[in-house]
Enzyme design. Structure first.
Site, PDB file in Angstrom:
ATOM      1  N   GLU A 114       1.197  -0.955   0.257  1.00  0.00           N
ATOM      2  CA  GLU A 114       0.095   0.046   0.100  1.00  0.00           C
ATOM      3  C   GLU A 114       0.973   1.256  -0.125  1.00  0.00           C
ATOM      4  OE1 GLU A 114      -3.465   0.407   2.314  1.00  0.00           O
ATOM      5  OE2 GLU A 114      -3.665  -2.033   2.195  1.00  0.00           O
ATOM      6  N   GLY A 115       1.926   1.324  -0.621  1.00  0.00           N
ATOM      7  CA  GLY A 115       3.219   2.537  -0.986  1.00  0.00           C
ATOM      8  C   GLY A 115       3.701   2.368   0.033  1.00  0.00           C
TER       9      GLY A 115
HETATM   10  C1  FAD Z   1       1.990  -9.165   0.645  1.00  0.00           C
HETATM   11  C2  FAD Z   1       1.861  -8.604  -0.060  1.00  0.00           C
HETATM   12  C3  FAD Z   1       0.789  -8.103  -0.931  1.00  0.00           C
HETATM   13  C4  FAD Z   1       0.090  -7.485  -1.786  1.00  0.00           C
HETATM   14  N1  FAD Z   1      -0.957  -7.326  -1.567  1.00  0.00           N
HETATM   15  C5  FAD Z   1      -1.852  -6.263  -2.417  1.00  0.00           C
HETATM   16  C6  FAD Z   1      -3.337  -6.250  -3.294  1.00  0.00           C
HETATM   17  O1  FAD Z   1      -3.412  -6.975  -2.997  1.00  0.00           O
HETATM   18  N2  FAD Z   1      -3.358  -5.385  -4.188  1.00  0.00           N
HETATM   19  C7  FAD Z   1      -2.275  -4.844  -4.946  1.00  0.00           C
HETATM   20  O2  FAD Z   1      -2.606  -4.084  -6.142  1.00  0.00           O
HETATM   21  N3  FAD Z   1      -1.037  -4.653  -4.588  1.00  0.00           N
HETATM   22  C8  FAD Z   1      -0.685  -5.486  -3.659  1.00  0.00           C
HETATM   23  N4  FAD Z   1       0.454  -5.634  -3.528  1.00  0.00           N
HETATM   24  C9  FAD Z   1       1.567  -4.975  -4.622  1.00  0.00           C
HETATM   25  C10 FAD Z   1       2.646  -3.873  -2.981  1.00  0.00           C
HETATM   26  O3  FAD Z   1       1.802  -2.763  -3.216  1.00  0.00           O
HETATM   27  C11 FAD Z   1       3.795  -3.533  -3.997  1.00  0.00           C
HETATM   28  O4  FAD Z   1       4.516  -4.238  -3.866  1.00  0.00           O
HETATM   29  C12 FAD Z   1       4.035  -2.266  -3.199  1.00  0.00           C
HETATM   30  O5  FAD Z   1       2.578  -1.155  -3.690  1.00  0.00           O
HETATM   31  C13 FAD Z   1       5.480  -1.882  -4.402  1.00  0.00           C
HETATM   32  O6  FAD Z   1       5.242  -1.789  -5.402  1.00  0.00           O
HETATM   33  P1  FAD Z   1       6.786  -2.984  -5.973  1.00  0.00           P
HETATM   34  O7  FAD Z   1       6.594  -3.657  -5.327  1.00  0.00           O
HETATM   35  O8  FAD Z   1       6.399  -2.656  -7.278  1.00  0.00           O
HETATM   36  O9  FAD Z   1       7.943  -1.577  -5.806  1.00  0.00           O
HETATM   37  P2  FAD Z   1       9.138  -0.839  -5.933  1.00  0.00           P
HETATM   38  O10 FAD Z   1       7.558  -0.257  -7.200  1.00  0.00           O
HETATM   39  O11 FAD Z   1       9.315  -1.605  -7.513  1.00  0.00           O
HETATM   40  O12 FAD Z   1       9.579  -0.447  -5.667  1.00  0.00           O
HETATM   41  C14 FAD Z   1      11.014  -0.800  -5.794  1.00  0.00           C
HETATM   42  C15 FAD Z   1      12.139   0.496  -4.465  1.00  0.00           C
HETATM   43  O13 FAD Z   1      11.878   1.804  -5.479  1.00  0.00           O
HETATM   44  C16 FAD Z   1      11.258   2.814  -4.399  1.00  0.00           C
HETATM   45  N5  FAD Z   1      10.740   3.618  -4.965  1.00  0.00           N
HETATM   46  C17 FAD Z   1       9.883   4.213  -5.945  1.00  0.00           C
HETATM   47  N6  FAD Z   1       9.717   4.449  -6.587  1.00  0.00           N
HETATM   48  C18 FAD Z   1      10.212   5.538  -5.730  1.00  0.00           C
HETATM   49  C19 FAD Z   1      10.648   7.260  -6.238  1.00  0.00           C
HETATM   50  N7  FAD Z   1      10.204   7.673  -6.905  1.00  0.00           N
HETATM   51  N8  FAD Z   1      11.420   7.300  -5.155  1.00  0.00           N
HETATM   52  C20 FAD Z   1      12.163   6.875  -4.270  1.00  0.00           C
HETATM   53  N9  FAD Z   1      12.597   5.517  -4.114  1.00  0.00           N
HETATM   54  C21 FAD Z   1      11.497   4.864  -4.878  1.00  0.00           C
HETATM   55  C22 FAD Z   1      10.249   1.799  -3.738  1.00  0.00           C
HETATM   56  O14 FAD Z   1       9.913   2.417  -2.260  1.00  0.00           O
HETATM   57  C23 FAD Z   1      11.148   0.672  -3.387  1.00  0.00           C
HETATM   58  O15 FAD Z   1      11.893   0.646  -2.435  1.00  0.00           O
HETATM   59  C24 FAD Z   1       1.031  -6.936  -2.426  1.00  0.00           C
HETATM   60  C25 FAD Z   1       2.223  -6.765  -1.648  1.00  0.00           C
HETATM   61  C26 FAD Z   1       2.968  -7.626  -1.497  1.00  0.00           C
HETATM   62  C27 FAD Z   1       4.467  -8.235  -1.213  1.00  0.00           C
END
Ligand code: FAD
Length: 379
Positions: free
Chosen positions: A361-362
């Site tokens: 959730e962010g």
């Molecule tokens: C157990 C689990 C349950 C989940 N459940 C759901 C669900 O029910 N529905 C759903 O839709 N999603 C779900 N998610 C997804 C979750 O919300 C995302 O994993 C999360 O939002 C981060 O996205 P990402 O994994 O693509 O990371 P990325 O976006 O690839 O981020 C990688 C890194 O880059 C950093 N980063 C990204 N942008 C910036 C920026 N502009 N400046 C600095 N740093 C940055 C991030 O903080 C992180 O450290 C779930 C994930 C998990 C692991």
């Protein structure tokens, strides 16, 4: 701010506390060790109406304040974080319908979701679109009498168990945020393939899946108006972040309570562990952060109830509470020494369960972006 809840809300929170202690807590380790979906706990919560604790009475919910809801989610997470995760993912789905749906859609889906008859999932994230959901590639093309959906979602909590999935897709790819719409996909819709549950570090009683979609939906599946999906998702996540903050409080509280007992029972040399000043200072730091996180969470909840904009408050609460849960669970494990590292005690589970709070959730970084943007834009 008083953060008071009324008598009815107190009775609901107390009932949730006792079901959590009596049923959820007993199952938590079993779910974790065997990676079993927390269905039994969700059923218990459904039987007492908790699956709709986020919803107004008009749609079968309890109509309680967000402060009361935060206290209920904290109680659930303190006993079983996996159950809290599955439940709050269901809330993301029902909040999507509440915020973005037509009256007909709300009446058709929400009362059954509130009673526990139906479980929901919220599908926003994609392999190439996590922190920036506007990068999503899933598309919904309008066809005669319906929509053709093509794309992939991943990490979707409850996806396979859910009776309905609220899915976000691009209906007008060239229009950025304004080209995103939401759809309600009922269970059994053909053209959706689910992966096996992902092997996760924590929350092992709550399942997440990848979905491959090449399916057809009728016109009636469009949630509310075309092009309103992004605004709905952002509002849903503002609410959801208060719930993640409350979940963080629950996991931290469980770790804190274990520690307070442990330092009295554990003898080091001639004294109990609690007699050492280093221990006392550690407990004071844990308590202070937990209380600060609770105040931020309740403040965001109260702002939400007052109808004011609360994006800044929910992001602040989520950031602080999630980081606090990381600090408190780690400190608690340290106070338990080697015993904390052994899986007989729940300490190592608390550490694993708390880690995701800084990501979903962010991420914490995304919360900092929301907070700083909000501060700078208000000047
Ligand atoms: C157990 C689990 C349950 C989940 N459940 C759901 C669900 O029910 N529905 C759903 O839709 N999603 C779900 N998610 C997804 C979750 O919300 C995302 O994993 C999360 O939002 C981060 O996205 P990402 O994994 O693509 O990371 P990325 O976006 O690839 O981020 C990688 C890194 O880059 C950093 N980063 C990204 N942008 C910036 C920026 N502009 N400046 C600095 N740093 C940055 C991030 O903080 C992180 O450290 C779930 C994930 C998990 C692991």
């Amino acid at each position: 701010m008083s953060f008071e809840i009324n008598e009815t809300e107190r009775a609901i929170v107390d009932a949730v506390e006792s079901v959590s202690q009596d049923i959820l807590k007993a199952q938590a380790q079993h779910y974790d060790e065997n990676e079993i979906f927390c269905q039994e706990s969700l059923t218990a919560l459904g039987e007492m109406g908790c699956m709709g604790i986020n919803l107004p009475e008009a749609y079968g919910g309890f109509g309680v304040s967000s402060v009361a809801m935060s206290q209920a989610v904290e109680a659930i997470a303190a006993s079983c974080a996996s159950t809290a995760s599955a439940l709050t993912a269901h809330f993301l789905a029902t909040d999507s319908i509440l915020i973005g749906g037509t009256e007909e859609q709300k009446n058709s889906w929400l009362p059954r979701a509130a009673s526990g008859e139906l479980l929901g999932a919220f599908a926003l994230t994609e392999p190439a679109a996590g922190s920036n959901p506007a990068d999503m590639r899933t598309v919904a093309k309008r066809e005669t009498d319906g929509w053709h959906i093509q794309g992939n979602k991943h990490y979707i909590t409850n996806a396979r168990e859910a009776d309905f999935i609220v899915l976000y897709a691009k209906t007008a790819p060239s229009e950025g945020h304004n080209g995103i719409s939401a759809f309600i996909i009922p269970k059994g819709t053909s053209g959706i393939t689910f992966s096996s549950p992902e092997k996760t570090m924590g929350l092992r009683g709550s399942t997440i899946y990848e979905l491959a979609l090449d399916c057809w939906l009728p016109d009636s599946a469009l949630l509310g108006k075309e092009g309103h999906g992004f605004a709905t998702a952002m509002e849903v996540l503002d609410r959801g972040r208060v719930e993640v903050a409350a979940m963080s409080l629950g996991i931290a509280r469980a770790a804190m309570e274990s520690s307070l007992q442990w330092v009295q029972d554990r003898q080091i040399g001639s004294k109990p562990l609690m007699a050492y000043q280093g221990t006392q200072w550690c407990l004071a730091d844990m308590h202070t952060r937990l209380q600060a996180a609770r105040m931020l969470t309740w403040q965001a909840a109260e702002k939400r109830d007052s109808g004011q904009r609360f994006s800044l408050d929910s992001a602040t609460a989520k950031l602080f509470a999630a980081e606090c849960a990381g600090f408190v669970t780690d400190a608690a494990l340290q106070l338990h020494g080697g015993y904390g590292y052994i899986r007989d005690l729940p300490l190592e589970r608390y550490v694993r369960d708390a880690r995701i709070l800084r990501i979903f959730e962010g991420t914490s970084e995304v919360q900092k972006i929301i907070i700083s943007r909000s501060l700078l834009n208000s000047r």
